[in-house]
Write an enzyme that holds these catalytic residues in place. Structure first.
Site, PDB file in Angstrom:
ATOM      1  N   LYS A   1       0.837  -1.252  -0.345  1.00 42.96           N
ATOM      2  CA  LYS A   1      -0.478  -0.211   0.159  1.00 42.96           C
ATOM      3  C   LYS A   1       0.672   1.225   0.315  1.00 42.96           C
ATOM      4  O   LYS A   1       0.147   2.196  -0.485  1.00 42.96           O
ATOM      5  CB  LYS A   1      -0.615  -0.251   1.424  1.00 42.96           C
ATOM      6  CG  LYS A   1      -2.097  -0.937   0.923  1.00 42.96           C
ATOM      7  CD  LYS A   1      -2.865  -0.731   1.949  1.00 42.96           C
ATOM      8  CE  LYS A   1      -4.513  -1.318   2.241  1.00 42.96           C
ATOM      9  NZ  LYS A   1      -5.188  -1.654   3.056  1.00 42.96           N
TER      10      LYS A   1
ATOM     11  N   LYS B   1      -7.567 -13.508  -9.456  1.00 42.99           N
ATOM     12  CA  LYS B   1      -8.368 -13.492  -8.615  1.00 42.99           C
ATOM     13  C   LYS B   1      -9.625 -12.502  -8.968  1.00 42.99           C
ATOM     14  O   LYS B   1      -8.868 -11.201  -9.281  1.00 42.99           O
ATOM     15  CB  LYS B   1      -8.307 -13.298  -7.049  1.00 42.99           C
ATOM     16  CG  LYS B   1      -8.505 -13.718  -6.281  1.00 42.99           C
ATOM     17  CD  LYS B   1      -8.407 -13.311  -4.826  1.00 42.99           C
ATOM     18  CE  LYS B   1      -9.182 -12.611  -4.243  1.00 42.99           C
ATOM     19  NZ  LYS B   1      -8.388 -12.429  -2.551  1.00 42.99           N
TER      20      LYS B   1
ATOM     21  N   LYS C   1     -12.645  -6.090  -7.092  1.00 46.34           N
ATOM     22  CA  LYS C   1     -13.588  -5.068  -6.961  1.00 46.34           C
ATOM     23  C   LYS C   1     -12.250  -3.694  -7.320  1.00 46.34           C
ATOM     24  O   LYS C   1     -12.670  -3.274  -8.781  1.00 46.34           O
ATOM     25  CB  LYS C   1     -14.022  -4.086  -6.114  1.00 46.34           C
ATOM     26  CG  LYS C   1     -15.081  -3.291  -5.932  1.00 46.34           C
ATOM     27  CD  LYS C   1     -15.326  -2.897  -4.430  1.00 46.34           C
ATOM     28  CE  LYS C   1     -16.370  -1.561  -5.232  1.00 46.34           C
ATOM     29  NZ  LYS C   1     -16.670  -0.788  -3.836  1.00 46.34           N
TER      30      LYS C   1
END
Ligand code: TRP
Length: 332
Positions: A114, A196, A199
Site C-alpha cells: 500500500k 483473482k 473490485k
C-alpha cells in the site's frame, strides 16, 4: 455464555461485494451463526488509512452493513456493528501499539504494497493498521477469525501481540486462530482467469458485483474469456471454463461431473448463458433484501445502534481488565 467458540471478523466498507467476496467468504458467514457465537464488524476506521471521500465512506459503511444483513447475517443470532461506534477498539489499540515493535510492522507485506501504491500518503495509520485489527479481535477474546490468505500475516501478528501482552502482564488474551472455511471456492476474473476477481480491476467486465442486475450479469458472463476448445470440462489449463464451472457449481450445488454431462455436446455460448442465469437467480433475493433494507433507514439505524450497544458491553469488560493489568488507575 454458552461454550460455543467465538468468531470475529471485520469487513471493509466497500459498499458492495464482488461475486468473489460472496462465494469465497460472506456467503459462508450465515451458516456459521448456528455453530458459533459470531461478531461481525464493518471496519470503517481501517478504511481511512487510505484517502476516502467522507460522504462516500458514510454511504458505503451503511450499504455494507445492509448488505451483510441481506447476505444472511441475522442480528438476532450475531452481533453486527460499525467499528467507529464502539470506542473500545481505539482504546485497546493504544495499549496493543505499545506491545508491538516497529520492526514487526515494517515487515507487513500489505503495508509495503500500500505504501508503494500511495507514496504521497504513507500515514501512521496505514503503518499501525494491523494493531487496530489485533484490537478488533482481542477486545472480544475471539477464538477464531475467518480470513483470506492476504490477511494471514496480520492475524499471526495479532497472535504475537497477544502473546507479548500475556508475557508482560500475565495470561489474559486468547490467541486467535485462523478459521479456514471448508467450502468457499476462489473466484477468478472473468477477463483474465489466472487472476483473482477483484473490485479494483480496471475492466468492469472482469467483475460481478452482487448488486448487478440480471441483464448486466448475463452480459458479463457472455463476454467471459474461455479457450478455443468447445468442451465444458474441468481440466488443467482451461482456467476460464474451470472458473465458470466453479461458479456454476457453487450457486447450483451441482458437482463437476453433473455439469459436464449437463453440457455435453453443447457450446460455450449455452454454458455461459446458463451460468449467468444461475448466478443472477441466486443473487436475486440478496438484491431484493438489500433494496428493502436500504429503503428503511430507521430500521437500519435501530439494528446498528443495538449492535453497537451489545459490542460495547461485551468488549468493555475485557478492555477495562486490560487497562487494570497494565497499571492504569481504575476509575470506579
Ligand atoms: N484487514 C481486514 C481486511 O482487509 C479487515 C479486518 C479489520 C479484519 N479488522 C479485522 C478481519 C478483524 C478480521 C478480523 O480484510
Amino acid at each position: 455464555m454458552d461454550d460455543k467458540k467465538l468468531i470475529f471478523s471485520g469487513i471493509q466498507p466497500t459498499g458492495t461485494f464482488t461475486l468473489g467476496n460472496y462465494i469465497g467468504a460472506v456467503r459462508n458467514w450465515g451458516p456459521l451463526q448456528d455453530e458459533y457465537n459470531c461478531i461481525y464488524s464493518v471496519v470503517n476506521m481501517h478504511a481511512i488509512t487510505v484517502r476516502q471521500d467522507p460522504a462516500a465512506l458514510r454511504k458505503n459503511t451503511l450499504d455494507s452493513y445492509a448488505l451483510l444483513m441481506a447476505c444472511g447475517i441475522d442480528i438476532n443470532k450475531s452481533i453486527l456493528f460499525i467499528q467507529s461506534h464502539v470506542k473500545t477498539h481505539a482504546e485497546l489499540n493504544w495499549i496493543l501499539g505499545c506491545c508491538t515493535q516497529f520492526g514487526e510492522l515494517s515487515r507487513m507485506t500489505q503495508f509495503k504494497e500500500k505504501s508503494q501504491r500511495h507514496p504521497d500518503d504513507i500515514n501512521a495509520g496505514l503503518f499501525t493498521y494491523p494493531v487496530l485489527m489485533a484490537a478488533d479481535i482481542l477486545a472480544y477474546n475471539a477464538d477464531l477469525v475467518p480470513v483470506g490468505i492476504d490477511q494471514k500475516q496480520h492475524l499471526e501478528l495479532a497472535r504475537n501481540i497477544a502473546q507479548r501482552f500475556n508475557q508482560r502482564y500475565g495470561d489474559f488474551f486468547t490467541l486467535p486462530e485462523p478459521y479456514i472455511a471448508e467450502v468457499g471456492a476462489k473466484v477468478m476474473s472473468l477477463q483474465d482467469p489466472t487472476k483473482k476477481m477483484s473490485k479494483s480491476d480496471e475492466n468492469p467486465n472482469a467483475v460481478i458485483s452482487i448488486l448487478d442486475d440480471k441483464d448486466t450479469i448475463i452480459r458479463k458472463f457472455k463476454r467471459a474469456v474461455t479457450d478455443s476448445e468447445a468442451e465444458v470440462a474441468y481440466r488443467e489449463g482451461k482456467d476460464g471454463i474451470n472458473n465458470l464451472m466453479t461458479i456454476y457449481s457453487s450457486v447450483t450445488g451441482k458437482d463437476f461431473a453433473a455439469i459436464e454431462s449437463e453440457f455435453a455436446g453443447k457450446g460455450y455460448g449455452d454454458f455461459k448463458l446458463a451460468v449467468g442465469e444461475a448466478v443472477a437467480d441466486h443473487l436475486e433475493p440478496v438484491r431484493t433484501e438489500f433494496a428493502r433494507l436500504s429503503g428503511d433507514k430507521a430500521y437500519l439505524k435501530e439494528c446498528y445502534t443495538a449492535g453497537a450497544e451489545k459490542a460495547l458491553r461485551y468488549s468493555q469488560r475485557i478492555v477495562l481488565k486490560a487497562y487494570h493489568k497494565v497499571g492504569f488507575v481504575d476509575l470506579k
